[in-house]
Write an enzyme that holds these catalytic residues in place. Structure first.
Site, PDB file in Angstrom:
ATOM      1  N   GLY A 185      50.279   0.186  13.007  1.00  0.00           N
ATOM      2  CA  GLY A 185      50.143   0.530  14.416  1.00  0.00           C
ATOM      3  C   GLY A 185      50.791   1.805  14.873  1.00  0.00           C
ATOM      4  N   GLU A 235      52.369  -2.010   7.343  1.00  0.00           N
ATOM      5  CA  GLU A 235      50.938  -1.941   7.012  1.00  0.00           C
ATOM      6  C   GLU A 235      50.249  -0.816   7.769  1.00  0.00           C
ATOM      7  OE1 GLU A 235      49.527  -5.689   8.355  1.00  0.00           O
ATOM      8  OE2 GLU A 235      50.406  -6.776   6.687  1.00  0.00           O
ATOM      9  N   PRO A 236      50.654   0.407   7.557  1.00  0.00           N
ATOM     10  CA  PRO A 236      50.033   1.494   8.304  1.00  0.00           C
ATOM     11  C   PRO A 236      48.611   1.783   7.841  1.00  0.00           C
ATOM     12  CG  PRO A 236      51.503   2.371   6.643  1.00  0.00           C
ATOM     13  CD  PRO A 236      51.651   0.878   6.582  1.00  0.00           C
ATOM     14  N   GLY A 237      47.743   2.068   8.779  1.00  0.00           N
ATOM     15  CA  GLY A 237      46.399   2.554   8.462  1.00  0.00           C
ATOM     16  C   GLY A 237      46.303   3.993   8.952  1.00  0.00           C
ATOM     17  N   ARG A 264      34.484   5.762  17.201  1.00  0.00           N
ATOM     18  CA  ARG A 264      35.697   5.647  18.023  1.00  0.00           C
ATOM     19  C   ARG A 264      35.551   6.188  19.458  1.00  0.00           C
ATOM     20  NH1 ARG A 264      40.175   7.330  17.285  1.00  0.00           N
ATOM     21  NH2 ARG A 264      41.305   5.400  17.619  1.00  0.00           N
ATOM     22  N   TYR A 279      36.132   3.079  21.862  1.00  0.00           N
ATOM     23  CA  TYR A 279      37.475   2.969  22.471  1.00  0.00           C
ATOM     24  C   TYR A 279      37.758   4.080  23.472  1.00  0.00           C
ATOM     25  CZ  TYR A 279      37.967   0.554  17.944  1.00  0.00           C
ATOM     26  OH  TYR A 279      37.792  -0.241  16.852  1.00  0.00           O
ATOM     27  N   CYS A 325      20.069   7.664  19.676  1.00  0.00           N
ATOM     28  CA  CYS A 325      19.234   7.507  20.856  1.00  0.00           C
ATOM     29  C   CYS A 325      19.804   6.452  21.798  1.00  0.00           C
ATOM     30  CB  CYS A 325      17.809   7.171  20.430  1.00  0.00           C
ATOM     31  SG  CYS A 325      16.652   7.622  21.697  1.00  0.00           S
ATOM     32  N   GLU A 326      20.968   6.704  22.286  1.00  0.00           N
ATOM     33  CA  GLU A 326      21.579   6.037  23.428  1.00  0.00           C
ATOM     34  C   GLU A 326      22.761   6.913  23.810  1.00  0.00           C
ATOM     35  OE1 GLU A 326      24.365   2.530  22.970  1.00  0.00           O
ATOM     36  OE2 GLU A 326      23.068   2.164  21.249  1.00  0.00           O
TER      37      GLU A 326
HETATM   38  N1  LLP Z   1      47.656  -4.615   9.736  1.00  0.00           N
HETATM   39  C1  LLP Z   1      46.750  -5.401  10.302  1.00  0.00           C
HETATM   40  C2  LLP Z   1      46.820  -6.837  10.100  1.00  0.00           C
HETATM   41  C3  LLP Z   1      45.747  -4.841  11.100  1.00  0.00           C
HETATM   42  O1  LLP Z   1      44.859  -5.631  11.684  1.00  0.00           O
HETATM   43  C4  LLP Z   1      45.689  -3.443  11.279  1.00  0.00           C
HETATM   44  C5  LLP Z   1      44.657  -2.826  12.106  1.00  0.00           C
HETATM   45  C6  LLP Z   1      46.649  -2.636  10.637  1.00  0.00           C
HETATM   46  C7  LLP Z   1      47.622  -3.272   9.878  1.00  0.00           C
HETATM   47  C8  LLP Z   1      46.654  -1.133  10.728  1.00  0.00           C
HETATM   48  O2  LLP Z   1      46.789  -0.628  12.006  1.00  0.00           O
HETATM   49  P1  LLP Z   1      46.915   0.963  12.198  1.00  0.00           P
HETATM   50  O3  LLP Z   1      48.202   1.389  11.522  1.00  0.00           O
HETATM   51  O4  LLP Z   1      45.754   1.591  11.582  1.00  0.00           O
HETATM   52  O5  LLP Z   1      46.961   1.174  13.669  1.00  0.00           O
HETATM   53  N2  LLP Z   1      39.406   0.511  14.768  1.00  0.00           N
HETATM   54  C9  LLP Z   1      40.516   0.760  15.689  1.00  0.00           C
HETATM   55  C10 LLP Z   1      41.818   0.257  15.146  1.00  0.00           C
HETATM   56  C11 LLP Z   1      41.763  -1.210  14.823  1.00  0.00           C
HETATM   57  C12 LLP Z   1      42.919  -1.641  14.042  1.00  0.00           C
HETATM   58  C13 LLP Z   1      42.739  -3.037  13.567  1.00  0.00           C
HETATM   59  N3  LLP Z   1      43.840  -3.504  12.802  1.00  0.00           N
HETATM   60  C14 LLP Z   1      40.593   2.255  15.998  1.00  0.00           C
HETATM   61  O6  LLP Z   1      39.788   3.001  15.445  1.00  0.00           O
HETATM   62  O7  LLP Z   1      41.434   2.668  16.810  1.00  0.00           O
END
Ligand code: LLP
Length: 407
Positions: free
Chosen positions: A224, A265-267, A304, A308, A334-335
């Site tokens: 997050g 758990e960074p994404g 995105r 969002y 096409c929207e």
């Molecule tokens: N751990 C869990 C259990 C999660 O569900 C998520 C993201 C993460 C870690 C990683 O979160 P991050 O570090 O990426 O913020 N599609 C949306 C974001 C949805 C995230 C869902 N869960 C966007 O593009 O903003």
């Protein structure tokens, strides 16, 4: 950061010549650097990074992340398989399902993957099937409202995720009933979280709950971290989070009587800024109210902005010193398909290359074939060389699974 014309010395424009547009480009060095930054920020604790696979799940990206020293969090059995193909051992993978069938849980357990139990009924079923023979984690919903917007907030009381902290007595009952081997507690409150305080509040919920479990090995704070999307935007100060959360965590471990691991758990933090979507202007048109640039991509490739209202910086690679003009940059779907509204860009001509930034996280991984469009290729810049890591789809890919009936 200035708008790059090169990545690791490779000219972005040359990538358009070589691979065409639209094109996803990833900077492997930047991903590695982000992993290292996080490791340094949490150097005072035994840290394990579990990259959120869902952000960008190309097998080669997973390999880059493993090479940098991180594990993974997977949210589907397919992601688990991708991680295994990338070389992760089962012990490096955590499976955090959200309401999946028990067959899938069994399949993951069969592969030796740790499960993050996200509901009381799942705890029951898990207990009935395995008793205490398989170590597991519990996903707690800490009732914390956090994150950039409600669609990406996951830890509040009305969210579907995890088991409410108010149901802790029921959790403990299930643990006792089946003698479950609970080795970790997990929270993930949302995405785009700016403040260290949110992670501390989450930590306090974890610390309090953790005192009820005697065999813990780790506490998982989820992901997050907010990254910068706009020019001069703020991002989470991970050094501050590392210091504050690290201190509180070490305090807790003393009280708990054992040194635990801290998991993250960074994404977005690892891959968002490492990704670029390179596109071409198909149309430039002036209406009485606005100037539009229509590009050869859309919400099918990067959802995105429409999903969002996310802001993605973009720039005109072909005319960097042009006069500034305000445009609505729109996709070809096409929207209503707006990528950027009222955005000042260097004047755009048909055929100019535009670069959309922050396209690493939740870009390709959320892409679709809407409007029967093909998904773009992905290129990884690794060791100063561009490498194709996914081919552009072709029409055959689109119809591969269609059964054409004879009428
Ligand atoms: N751990 C869990 C259990 C999660 O569900 C998520 C993201 C993460 C870690 C990683 O979160 P991050 O570090 O990426 O913020 N599609 C949306 C974001 C949805 C995230 C869902 N869960 C966007 O593009 O903003």
């Amino acid at each position: 950061m200035p708008n790059p014309t090169h990545i690791q010395g490779v000219s972005i424009a040359s990538l358009a010549d070589e691979f065409g547009t639209p094109l996803y480009i990833y900077d492997g060095e930047k991903i590695t650097a982000q992993v290292k930054t996080l490791q340094a920020a949490f150097a005072a604790v035994p840290l394990k990074i579990k990259y959120a696979t869902k952000a960008l799940s190309n097998i080669n990206i997973l390999k880059v992340i493993r090479k940098a020293g991180a594990g993974v969090d997977a949210v589907s059995i397919e992601e688990v398989r991708l991680c295994m193909m990338a070389g992760y051992t089962p012990s490096e993978i955590m499976y955090t399902p959200s309401g999946v069938s028990f067959d899938e849980i069994q399949e993951a357990v069969g592969m030796g993957i740790m499960i993050n139990l996200d509901s009381l009924p799942l705890m029951e079923q898990f207990g009935q099937t395995y008793g205490g023979s398989i170590p597991a984690c519990i996903r707690i919903n800490p009732h914390i409202m956090a994150g950039g917007n409600i669609k990406i907030s996951t830890g509040h009381s009305e969210s579907k995720f995890g088991i409410s902290i108010e149901q802790l007595p029921l959790i403990l009952e299930a643990v006792a009933k089946y003698k479950l081997q609970i080795v970790g507690l997990h929270i993930h409150t949302g995405s785009d979280i700016l403040d260290a305080e949110v992670f501390l509040r989450g930590g306090n919920v974890l610390f309090e709950a953790a005192m009820q479990f005697s065999n813990l090995k780790f506490l998982d704070f989820g992901g997050g971290f907010k990254v910068a999307y706009k020019p001069n935007d703020v991002s989470t100060d991970v050094i501050e989070v590392g210091r504050k959360v690290g201190e509180a965590f070490q305090e807790f471990c003393k009280k708990y009587g054992r040194q635990l691991e801290l998991w993250l758990e960074p994404g977005k933090f690892l891959v968002s800024e490492a990704g670029y979507l390179l596109v071409k202007a198909n149309v430039v048109k002036q209406s009485p109210t606005a100037a539009f640039v229509g590009v050869d991509t859309g919400l099918n490739h990067l959802i995105r902005p429409m999903m969002y209202d996310a802001y993605h910086s973009l720039y005109n690679l072909s005319n960097p010193e042009g006069k500034k003009v305000k445009y609505n940059v729109v996709g070809y779907i096409c929207e209503t398909d707006t990528i950027a509204s009222h955005r000042e860009l260097d004047e755009v001509k048909i055929g100019d290359l535009l670069v959309i930034k922050n396209a690493g996280a939740y870009g390709y991984s959320m892409a679709s074939n809407y409007n029967s469009r093909l998904r773009p290729p992905e290129v990884l810049i690794w060791d100063g060389k561009p490498q194709l890591i996914r081919k552009r789809e072709d029409f055959e890919d689109l119809i591969r699974n269609q059964q054409i009936l004879e009428f």
